[in-house]
Design a protein around this motif. Structure first.
Motif, PDB file in Angstrom:
ATOM      1  N   GLN A  79       0.843  -1.188   0.000  1.00 46.55           N
ATOM      2  CA  GLN A  79       0.000   0.000   0.000  1.00 46.55           C
ATOM      3  C   GLN A  79       0.883   1.245   0.000  1.00 46.55           C
ATOM      4  OE1 GLN A  79      -2.684   0.157   3.295  1.00 46.55           O
ATOM      5  NE2 GLN A  79      -3.581   2.125   2.691  1.00 46.55           N
ATOM      6  N   VAL A  80       0.635   2.103  -0.954  1.00 49.68           N
ATOM      7  CA  VAL A  80       1.436   3.316  -1.088  1.00 49.68           C
ATOM      8  C   VAL A  80       1.033   4.311  -0.004  1.00 49.68           C
ATOM      9  CG1 VAL A  80       2.067   5.244  -2.563  1.00 49.68           C
ATOM     10  CG2 VAL A  80       1.664   2.974  -3.556  1.00 49.68           C
ATOM     11  N   GLN A  81       2.021   4.835   0.666  1.00 52.14           N
ATOM     12  CA  GLN A  81       1.767   5.848   1.697  1.00 52.14           C
ATOM     13  C   GLN A  81       2.689   7.034   1.484  1.00 52.14           C
ATOM     14  OE1 GLN A  81       2.173   3.664   5.467  1.00 52.14           O
ATOM     15  NE2 GLN A  81      -0.050   3.724   5.663  1.00 52.14           N
ATOM     16  N   LEU A  82       2.163   8.214   1.736  1.00 51.25           N
ATOM     17  CA  LEU A  82       2.950   9.444   1.687  1.00 51.25           C
ATOM     18  C   LEU A  82       2.837  10.112   3.054  1.00 51.25           C
ATOM     19  CD1 LEU A  82       2.022   8.857  -1.341  1.00 51.25           C
ATOM     20  CD2 LEU A  82       2.433  11.293  -1.723  1.00 51.25           C
ATOM     21  N   VAL A  83       3.964  10.478   3.600  1.00 55.36           N
ATOM     22  CA  VAL A  83       3.977  11.104   4.913  1.00 55.36           C
ATOM     23  C   VAL A  83       4.724  12.428   4.831  1.00 55.36           C
ATOM     24  CG1 VAL A  83       4.644  10.891   7.319  1.00 55.36           C
ATOM     25  CG2 VAL A  83       3.864   8.867   6.058  1.00 55.36           C
ATOM     26  N   GLU A  84       4.018  13.507   5.122  1.00 54.75           N
ATOM     27  CA  GLU A  84       4.633  14.832   5.104  1.00 54.75           C
ATOM     28  C   GLU A  84       5.110  15.227   6.502  1.00 54.75           C
ATOM     29  OE1 GLU A  84       0.815  15.511   2.414  1.00 54.75           O
ATOM     30  OE2 GLU A  84       1.227  14.632   4.374  1.00 54.75           O
ATOM     31  N   SER A  85       6.068  16.116   6.523  1.00 53.50           N
ATOM     32  CA  SER A  85       6.545  16.688   7.772  1.00 53.50           C
ATOM     33  C   SER A  85       7.156  18.049   7.477  1.00 53.50           C
ATOM     34  CB  SER A  85       7.558  15.772   8.448  1.00 53.50           C
ATOM     35  OG  SER A  85       8.686  15.568   7.621  1.00 53.50           O
ATOM     36  N   GLY A  86       7.403  18.802   8.518  1.00 54.82           N
ATOM     37  CA  GLY A  86       8.098  20.074   8.364  1.00 54.82           C
ATOM     38  C   GLY A  86       7.241  21.310   8.455  1.00 54.82           C
ATOM     39  N   GLY A  87       5.949  21.145   8.583  1.00 55.36           N
ATOM     40  CA  GLY A  87       5.097  22.316   8.724  1.00 55.36           C
ATOM     41  C   GLY A  87       5.320  23.003  10.061  1.00 55.36           C
ATOM     42  N   GLY A  88       4.765  24.182  10.184  1.00 52.24           N
ATOM     43  CA  GLY A  88       4.899  24.919  11.431  1.00 52.24           C
ATOM     44  C   GLY A  88       4.404  26.332  11.287  1.00 52.24           C
ATOM     45  N   SER A  89       4.765  27.146  12.256  1.00 55.89           N
ATOM     46  CA  SER A  89       4.340  28.535  12.273  1.00 55.89           C
ATOM     47  C   SER A  89       5.563  29.436  12.186  1.00 55.89           C
ATOM     48  CB  SER A  89       3.562  28.827  13.554  1.00 55.89           C
ATOM     49  OG  SER A  89       3.137  30.175  13.574  1.00 55.89           O
ATOM     50  N   VAL A  90       5.541  30.373  11.253  1.00 54.16           N
ATOM     51  CA  VAL A  90       6.661  31.290  11.080  1.00 54.16           C
ATOM     52  C   VAL A  90       6.134  32.704  10.893  1.00 54.16           C
ATOM     53  CG1 VAL A  90       8.172  29.547  10.076  1.00 54.16           C
ATOM     54  CG2 VAL A  90       6.721  30.942   8.584  1.00 54.16           C
ATOM     55  N   GLN A  91       7.023  33.640  11.080  1.00 57.30           N
ATOM     56  CA  GLN A  91       6.683  35.034  10.819  1.00 57.30           C
ATOM     57  C   GLN A  91       6.859  35.328   9.335  1.00 57.30           C
ATOM     58  OE1 GLN A  91       9.213  37.376  13.394  1.00 57.30           O
ATOM     59  NE2 GLN A  91       7.815  37.148  15.111  1.00 57.30           N
ATOM     60  N   PRO A  92       6.178  36.335   8.844  1.00 56.29           N
ATOM     61  CA  PRO A  92       6.389  36.721   7.443  1.00 56.29           C
ATOM     62  C   PRO A  92       7.873  36.957   7.171  1.00 56.29           C
ATOM     63  CG  PRO A  92       4.520  37.884   8.346  1.00 56.29           C
ATOM     64  CD  PRO A  92       5.154  37.159   9.492  1.00 56.29           C
ATOM     65  N   GLY A  93       8.320  36.456   6.041  1.00 57.64           N
ATOM     66  CA  GLY A  93       9.731  36.538   5.695  1.00 57.64           C
ATOM     67  C   GLY A  93      10.536  35.333   6.121  1.00 57.64           C
ATOM     68  N   GLY A  94       9.930  34.468   6.902  1.00 60.74           N
ATOM     69  CA  GLY A  94      10.617  33.282   7.381  1.00 60.74           C
ATOM     70  C   GLY A  94      10.663  32.165   6.361  1.00 60.74           C
ATOM     71  N   SER A  95      11.234  31.049   6.777  1.00 59.73           N
ATOM     72  CA  SER A  95      11.423  29.898   5.880  1.00 59.73           C
ATOM     73  C   SER A  95      10.979  28.612   6.548  1.00 59.73           C
ATOM     74  CB  SER A  95      12.905  29.769   5.500  1.00 59.73           C
ATOM     75  OG  SER A  95      13.375  30.921   4.837  1.00 59.73           O
ATOM     76  N   LEU A  96      10.552  27.679   5.724  1.00 63.30           N
ATOM     77  CA  LEU A  96      10.228  26.328   6.176  1.00 63.30           C
ATOM     78  C   LEU A  96      10.646  25.358   5.091  1.00 63.30           C
ATOM     79  CD1 LEU A  96       6.628  26.615   7.713  1.00 63.30           C
ATOM     80  CD2 LEU A  96       8.723  26.043   8.942  1.00 63.30           C
ATOM     81  N   ARG A  97      10.916  24.139   5.509  1.00 57.57           N
ATOM     82  CA  ARG A  97      11.231  23.085   4.552  1.00 57.57           C
ATOM     83  C   ARG A  97      10.315  21.915   4.820  1.00 57.57           C
ATOM     84  NH1 ARG A  97      16.392  19.086   3.890  1.00 57.57           N
ATOM     85  NH2 ARG A  97      16.554  19.107   1.617  1.00 57.57           N
ATOM     86  N   LEU A  98       9.477  21.607   3.848  1.00 57.95           N
ATOM     87  CA  LEU A  98       8.565  20.482   3.962  1.00 57.95           C
ATOM     88  C   LEU A  98       9.203  19.246   3.340  1.00 57.95           C
ATOM     89  CD1 LEU A  98       5.185  22.143   2.912  1.00 57.95           C
ATOM     90  CD2 LEU A  98       6.287  22.104   5.159  1.00 57.95           C
ATOM     91  N   SER A  99       8.924  18.102   3.938  1.00 55.05           N
ATOM     92  CA  SER A  99       9.422  16.836   3.420  1.00 55.05           C
ATOM     93  C   SER A  99       8.260  15.879   3.212  1.00 55.05           C
ATOM     94  CB  SER A  99      10.414  16.207   4.393  1.00 55.05           C
ATOM     95  OG  SER A  99      11.522  17.034   4.616  1.00 55.05           O
TER      96      SER A  99
END
Length: 125
Positions: free
Chosen positions: A1-21
């Motif tokens: 069974q194919v599964q996709l699992v995301e991570s890396g979300g969160g809360s940032v201020q404008p101008g900030g950065s995030l990396r989703l996986s």
């Protein structure tokens, strides 16, 4: 069974950065196309970026060009990342990873048949 699992979300201020996986497991072969979608509250889900396993990035929605980068790697290229920089409030929402195995054009959004559960991105001061 194919599964996709995301991570890396969160809360940032404008101008900030995030990396989703996003990690794909359970597939007999590598997905031909991987994409990130997002959905803001009260809005329709939209495609943010897509990438082809061989040719690399194939699409960025206009509002993220120059700020977001999609990339793919890992064992059998089973991981896709979305590097998000200079985040703005309009980028907030739930981000979903999706995979398409039998597709010619990575921008054929209806061909993405496997989806992750989503990860939340909040942008506020």
């Amino acid at each position: 069974q194919v599964q996709l699992v995301e991570s890396g979300g969160g809360s940032v201020q404008p101008g900030g950065s995030l990396r989703l996986s996003c990690v794909v497991s359970g597939a007999a072969s590598s997905a031909k196309c991987m994409a990130w979608f997002r959905q803001a509250p009260g809005a329709e889900r939209e495609a943010v970026a897509s990438t082809h396993i061989r040719y690399g990035p194939t699409f960025y929605t206009d509002s993220v060009k120059g700020r977001f980068t999609i990339s793919q790697g890992g064992e059998n290229k089973n991981t896709v990342w979305l590097e998000m920089r200079r985040l703005i409030s309009e980028d907030a929402g739930t981000y979903y990873c999706a995979a398409a195995f039998r597709v010619i054009d990575c921008r054929s959004w209806t061909e993405y048949s496997y989806w992750g559960q989503g990860t939340q991105v909040a942008v506020s001061s």
